[in-house]
Design an enzyme around this catalytic site. Sequence first.
Site, PDB file in Angstrom:
ATOM      1  CB  CYS A 122       9.841  -4.847   1.431  1.00  0.00           C
ATOM      2  SG  CYS A 122       9.720  -5.374   3.128  1.00  0.00           S
ATOM      3  CD  GLU A 179      11.309  -8.746   2.659  1.00  0.00           C
ATOM      4  OE1 GLU A 179      11.227  -8.068   1.596  1.00  0.00           O
ATOM      5  OE2 GLU A 179      11.243  -8.253   3.783  1.00  0.00           O
TER       6      GLU A 179
END
Length: 609
Positions: free
Chosen positions: A393, A359
């Site tokens: 994020c 990720e």
Amino acid sequence: MIRLGGRPGRPLFHNKMITETELLTKVAIKVTKTINLCIIMVSLIAESGFAQNPEKSYVFLSLEEFMINALIQIPTPVNEPVLSYASGTQEKKALKNQLDKMLGQAFEIPLIIGGKEVKTGDLAACRCPHDRRHVLAHYHKAGAKEVEMAVAAAKAAWPDWSGMDWLNRAAVFLRAAELLATKYRYILNAATMLGQSKTAHQAEIDSACELIDFYRFNPYYMSQIYAQQSDSSAATWNYMEYRALEGFVFAVTPFNFTAIAGNLPTSPAMMGDTILWKPASSAVYSAYFLIQLWKEAGLPDGVINFIPGSGRYVGDPVLEKPDLAGVHFTGSTSVFQGMWKTIGANIMKYKTYPRIVGETGGKDFVFVHASADVDVVVTALIRGAFEYQGQKCSAASRAYIPDNIWPAVRAKLVDELKTIKMGDVTDFSNFMGAVIDEAAFSTISEYIEFAKKSNDAEIIHGGKCDKSTGYFIEPTVIVASNPKHRLMQEEIFGPVLTVYIYPEAEFTQTLHLCDVSSPYALTGAIIATDRKAIAEAFTVLRHAAGNFYINDKPTGAVVGQQPFGGARGSGTNDKAGSFLNLLRWTSARAVKENLNPPRNFRYPFLAEK
């Protein structure tokens, strides 16, 4: 020669000679790790003649752990309640005391390889980002030599750990959840606050609640995976075995979430894999307390090996190892792409094709419709963009707002931002702390300076950066007249929100613009009261975000409720917080047992021309 139970092919002591003392020690360890009938062990040892031959050595071809004769269910998990830390509460007092304790002591953090402390003498400091002169600890940095040691330790731990009954593996992490919910809650929260400059609330939802959830939900998901079994036909018995990967998994974790640091090594470990773990250099402080948590929960030595250090001296040699079986990564897009490229170049070296789960970045959006409630929009923008200084994020980094409600949104947004306090996170009245380090401070500052000089951008709030005591950057809102402006496309990873004002009548066109403006596809939100508009955004932005929010901020995914991950440039979308992620760390074996095997090779059709 003695054989104590078990199935062939699952040796516990690996065909080596051991003395009585060594046997008794190993048996004692196994008894503490598993639910055994101790009386059987004592009887078998007595029958072996050890009492008469105390110095004699014995060969063990296959000695397996005793298994539990029951179909045991993992407790149904529920999300950990979030403590408030409000004035006068016991949790606020306990956390304040822990903060004071940690601020008053500094220590050295060793590597942990095979359960042993390793000190290299190559030291780096763990500092408070909001008080950059305060040193919390010094940590030893790993290099190529320590990587070799860690690979050997992981390899040595693999036979016992991968062969251990899954219930006992699950028990380690269920125990870790309870320890974290109690004894370690304030330790991990305080470490995260001091080392990563999170507020009490941001630490609580991260290093306590989310990580506790991982340790309760993942064992449950593991049990669901193991329950997925094949159908059997007449006279056959078919089933699936979910094996550990052959080799080690390399876990690389970021600074911004202690929960991610605690999940990336443990989710493959739970499935029977052994791990080399490189935490972010700017989050080694909290990572060290995770090692202590796992040790107390009963994790055997060598299952997770702690090797902080630079990517060049740790990551590069790890990726050269033939035993690399997987990479579990959260971090920057460029680093992940570089690792993938290296693995591709090395593919002929590996004993198996490494599983790659990652990720990476995000340019996460809030898309506002003309029907949206202004208060809902402003709340989503402030919380989504500026909690934890925008260093998530999933943080809102770009917004598309229609011109009909922009004046009202702008006025309220600026007014609310003026009330936000920023400073030392040990002052619980501060909404924001500092960005993580000087490198982040410089990068974010450069983007703000670029906006100041840009002809098609205007800073309407914030823009000041000050590193005199800590790495502080004001919550900054920029209006871009060009929807393809650099600040509308590139990840900044800081407290900077860029807004594009679109004509109310161009909702559909702007949705398509949002979809193609950035290479990322991690999180996004639509805010509207018009259901038709919500449905259209849902469809047009289907691939623009792996986590899509309706009338909410694009942050705050909860384990078991919103499995997290995105595609395109944001990663492999293997959904941490669900069974999908755990599936990547197991290698299935289909087994067929013929209960009535044929005794003649001839088929009936052969009887006649």
